[in-house]
Design an enzyme around this catalytic site. Structure first.
Site, PDB file in Angstrom:
ATOM      1  N   HIS A  88       0.799  -1.217   0.000  1.00 56.02           N
ATOM      2  CA  HIS A  88       0.000   0.000   0.000  1.00 56.02           C
ATOM      3  C   HIS A  88       0.833   1.269   0.000  1.00 56.02           C
ATOM      4  O   HIS A  88       0.358   2.317  -0.431  1.00 56.02           O
ATOM      5  CB  HIS A  88      -0.944   0.016   1.205  1.00 56.02           C
ATOM      6  CG  HIS A  88      -2.118  -0.888   1.044  1.00 56.02           C
ATOM      7  ND1 HIS A  88      -2.080  -2.212   1.372  1.00 56.02           N
ATOM      8  CD2 HIS A  88      -3.359  -0.657   0.561  1.00 56.02           C
ATOM      9  CE1 HIS A  88      -3.253  -2.762   1.107  1.00 56.02           C
ATOM     10  NE2 HIS A  88      -4.051  -1.841   0.600  1.00 56.02           N
ATOM     11  N   GLY A  89       2.025   1.211   0.508  1.00 57.94           N
ATOM     12  CA  GLY A  89       2.823   2.434   0.518  1.00 57.94           C
ATOM     13  C   GLY A  89       4.243   2.165   0.983  1.00 57.94           C
ATOM     14  O   GLY A  89       4.486   1.238   1.761  1.00 57.94           O
TER      15      GLY A  89
END
Lengths: 471, 250
Positions: A326-327
């Site tokens: 996600h990041g």
């Protein structure tokens, strides 16, 4: 291009006109869809189409080779090439700076001073989505779970199909490619259901996520100090709603647009905030990613086949990598870790206490508990850094600030909306949106549709980017 | 009007002077509360965001902008006033906790056309309730970080910009349109003319047309103290054109 812009509506209108009005062969229509998909992507940043092309050509070649070759070693080399190229793109574009920063920290621990150059790397929109999608194709071919795409056009369209190109759902090749083999045309019912899904998705994104919730969560997470517990909780709830409506809204738009073309995409969200337990949550939240991680990471790691401890390790590894997907930041890893931890605790509790969950009251209580645990995990997902996350968590539970930051109207709005979301999701746990649409009286559907259209018109936001584009 | 309403014109002026080939007459209207704010302030930051957005727009955003310009006039609620959904919700009169300032509810004041010309709306011209809503805002200005830099820095920066424009062959004229009542009192107190206006005109060596200096403009009465009604706006524009012509700036 963003779905929630006027430019996209014109784009979609042109695509639909070419698809349905102009007499083109099916092959020409697929070519038109491919070209439209490249335009859709290129209008954001044209040079980055090259990455899509490379990914397409490499995986098409690797897939065909793996299908044709018998030698396991050679087949493995082609698979490794595909994985190397796709993960290489991700590593460079998404994790380049993160890796260098951590390299610097590790060197610092052994007293070596090194300052890496700060690379000005532009994150290509949706890179995590299309790389995972194409990797599923080559891995499935390697495992001989499917046949390669019949033509390059079918495969290129699978990689690039504009409704789901930049933020999913991450569609498996065997779900989408066979749909390209025969001419597709939406039935009247499909077309209008697709249009309704597109409207609902846009409404969720622009009205709920952007207009009503994002400002509140930005205020709370940007306060830079300890807060009153009410403000902190409302800010976290606002983000909880924002991320759901933003992402589920995008997925609905994607599914709706594809349906208007007669192409079916899988569900990506099924009322996740009504889940009882984290296992159920992950069966309902970003389904295409959770099933991808299950099939291509968790099961290859051994899944639940090697005892309780090994299962929990596999689960935790999967969730940690899911968080990192996600990041590029440790806060996302912690978010994944918390989900892994909650899943482990849940499994342990289920295997230890053989209690049957019966009665609406008990189910509601457990769903509420799950919902709030999920909200706590969102703090790490949204926070800019650990200090920010700890400030918010501290404000929610332990140490409180003294200065309010939210207007009463915002507090009332968020609490009312998220209460509706929770009870709505709980009530719809066993249902799908399409089945609800089917069973709703037409007059009510038209009324709801009209209200949503009005909401979309008066919202007057400026086409904010979908949160998941950055992943 | 090139600046964004309610924000400092600083970044727009910088952009016109530094990034465009324009070398004509630049007429800069001064609302001191906005004009004398600098880079660190909220008012200027908003302008900077918009200038940056213009240069960083993707092709998709450019297309959307073109399409939006076509359909925008079809929606009456976008023409003046703060009638977006969020604004409407914020109007619900809930009692706020201490130290929380509610959102400023701007009544419908002006409409802007596609060439960024603005005209006062008839409602504001004629409806005393709407006028009072606006004057109440002027009574309670939101001072959000307005004074981030000293006056020496602010005027020095504008003087430098004017010099650069003159080097390109351009000319600059400053104007101060009519304001009255409490708005004028506050302005006079916070930005005394001799310390701000007179100094700016002197140091920049540009012509300045202050409404108090001319018989045609000094008695104009804006309905809500700070913006002219349509009739006076026309008369004021004619006067400014006559002055510019007289001074051979036209």
């Amino acid at each position: 291009m963003l779905f929630n812009t006027t430019g996209f509506l014109v784009f979609l209108l042109v695509v639909l006109l070419l698809y349905y009005i102009i007499p083109l062969s099916w092959k020409q229509k697929k070519g038109m869809l491919l070209l439209a998909s490249y335009i859709f992507y290129g209008l954001w940043n044209p040079p980055l189409i090259i990455l899509l092309w490379i990914s397409t050509v490499v995986d098409w070649t690797a897939g065909n080779k793996m299908a044709a070759l018998k030698d396991p070693k050679k087949r493995k080399y082609w698979l490794l090439l595909s994985i190397f190229v796709n993960l290489g793109f991700l590593a460079f574009f998404k994790y380049g700076n993160f890796l260098m920063e951590n390299f610097q920290i590790v060197l610092g621990l052994i007293d070596i001073s090194y300052t890496p150059p700060k690379w000005d790397i532009l994150l290509p929109m949706g890179i995590s989505f299309y790389t995972f999608q194409t990797m599923s194709y080559t891995i499935d071919l390697y495992k001989r779970r499917m046949q390669p795409a019949k033509t390059f056009l079918d495969f290129a369209l699978y990689v690039t199909f504009f409704p789901q190109l930049v933020a999913g759902p991450i569609v498996r090749a065997d779900e989408l490619i066979p749909q390209f083999y025969a001419p597709k045309k939406a039935t009247q019912h499909q077309f209008f259901t697709g249009l309704l899904l597109l409207t609902i998705g846009l409404f969720q994104k622009t009205v709920f996520a952007d207009s009503l919730l994002s400002g509140v969560s930005d205020t709370v997470f940007g306060a830079g100090s300890l807060l009153l517990p009410l403000d902190a909780w409302v800010g976290v709830l606002a983000f909880s709603g924002q991320i759901f409506f933003d992402f589920a809204g995008y997925s609905l738009c994607a599914i709706g647009i594809a349906m208007m073309l007669g192409i079916l995409l899988p569900d990506n969200f099924r009322y996740p905030y009504g889940s009882i337990g984290f296992s159920e949550f992950w069966r309902k939240w970003h389904i295409s990613l959770s099933t991808w991680l299950r099939d291509y990471l968790y099961i290859p790691l051994g899944g639940n086949r090697n005892g309780f401890t090994r299962t929990q390790i596999n689960l935790m590894l999967t969730m940690l990598l899911g968080g990192l997907w996600h990041g590029a930041g440790w806060t996302f890893v912690v978010w994944g870790f918390l989900h892994g931890l909650f899943l482990t605790v849940e499994r342990f509790a289920k295997s230890t206490f053989k209690v049957k969950i019966e009665g609406v009251g008990m189910k509601l209580f457990l769903a509420f508990l799950t919902f709030n645990c999920i909200n706590i995990t969102w703090v790490f997902f949204r926070a800019d850094d650990f200090k920010n996350a700890i400030d918010i968590l501290g404000s929610m539970f332990f140490i409180h600030g003294s200065k309010p930051v939210l207007m009463t109207s915002h507090i009332v709005l968020v609490l009312a909306l998220m209460t509706l979301v929770f009870f709505g999701h709980f009530a719809m746990r066993k249902l799908s949106l399409v089945s609800v649409i089917k069973s709703t009286p037409k007059w009510l559907l038209v009324l709801a549709w009209g209200i949503m259209m009005f909401g979309l018109m008066i919202v007057q936001t400026t086409g904010q980017q979908f949160i998941y584009f950055q992943f | 009007m090139l600046a964004y309403p309610g924000s400092s014109p600083l970044h727009t002026i910088e952009d016109v002077i530094e990034n465009s080939t324009f070398n004509g007459l630049l007429i800069i209207s001064i609302a001191p509360g906005l004009f004398y704010t600098m880079k660190g302030s909220w008012g200027a930051g908003r302008g900077k965001d918009l200038v940056d957005h213009y240069y960083n727009r993707t092709y998709a955003q450019q297309i959307s902008s073109i399409v939006y310009k076509i359909i925008d006039p079809l929606f009456s609620y976008t023409q003046g006033g703060d009638l977006n959904l969020k604004g409407l919700i914020e109007r619900i009169p809930f009692q706020n906790r201490d130290s929380i300032r509610g959102a400023t509810i701007w009544p419908p004041m002006v409409a802007m056309d596609k060439y960024r010309n603005i005209r006062m709306l008839p409602e504001m011209e004629n409806d005393s309730i709407i006028q009072k809503q606006q004057t109440d805002i002027w009574y309670n200005p939101n001072p959000k970080n307005r004074f981030a830099d000293s006056i020496d820095v602010v005027i020095g920066h504008y003087v430098n910009l004017v010099e650069r424009h003159k080097e390109k062959g351009g000319r600059v004229a400053f104007i101060r349109p009519p304001v009255t009542d409490y708005y004028l009192e506050t302005e006079t107190r916070l930005y005394p003319r001799e310390k701000y206006w007179d100094r700016l005109i002197l140091e920049s060596s540009c012509p300045g047309y202050h409404f108090q200096d001319y018989e045609e403009t000094k008695y104009m009465i804006p309905p809500e103290w700070s913006h002219l009604n349509r009739r006076d706006a026309d008369a004021y524009t004619k006067t400014i054109i006559q002055l510019l012509t007289r001074d051979q700036l036209q």
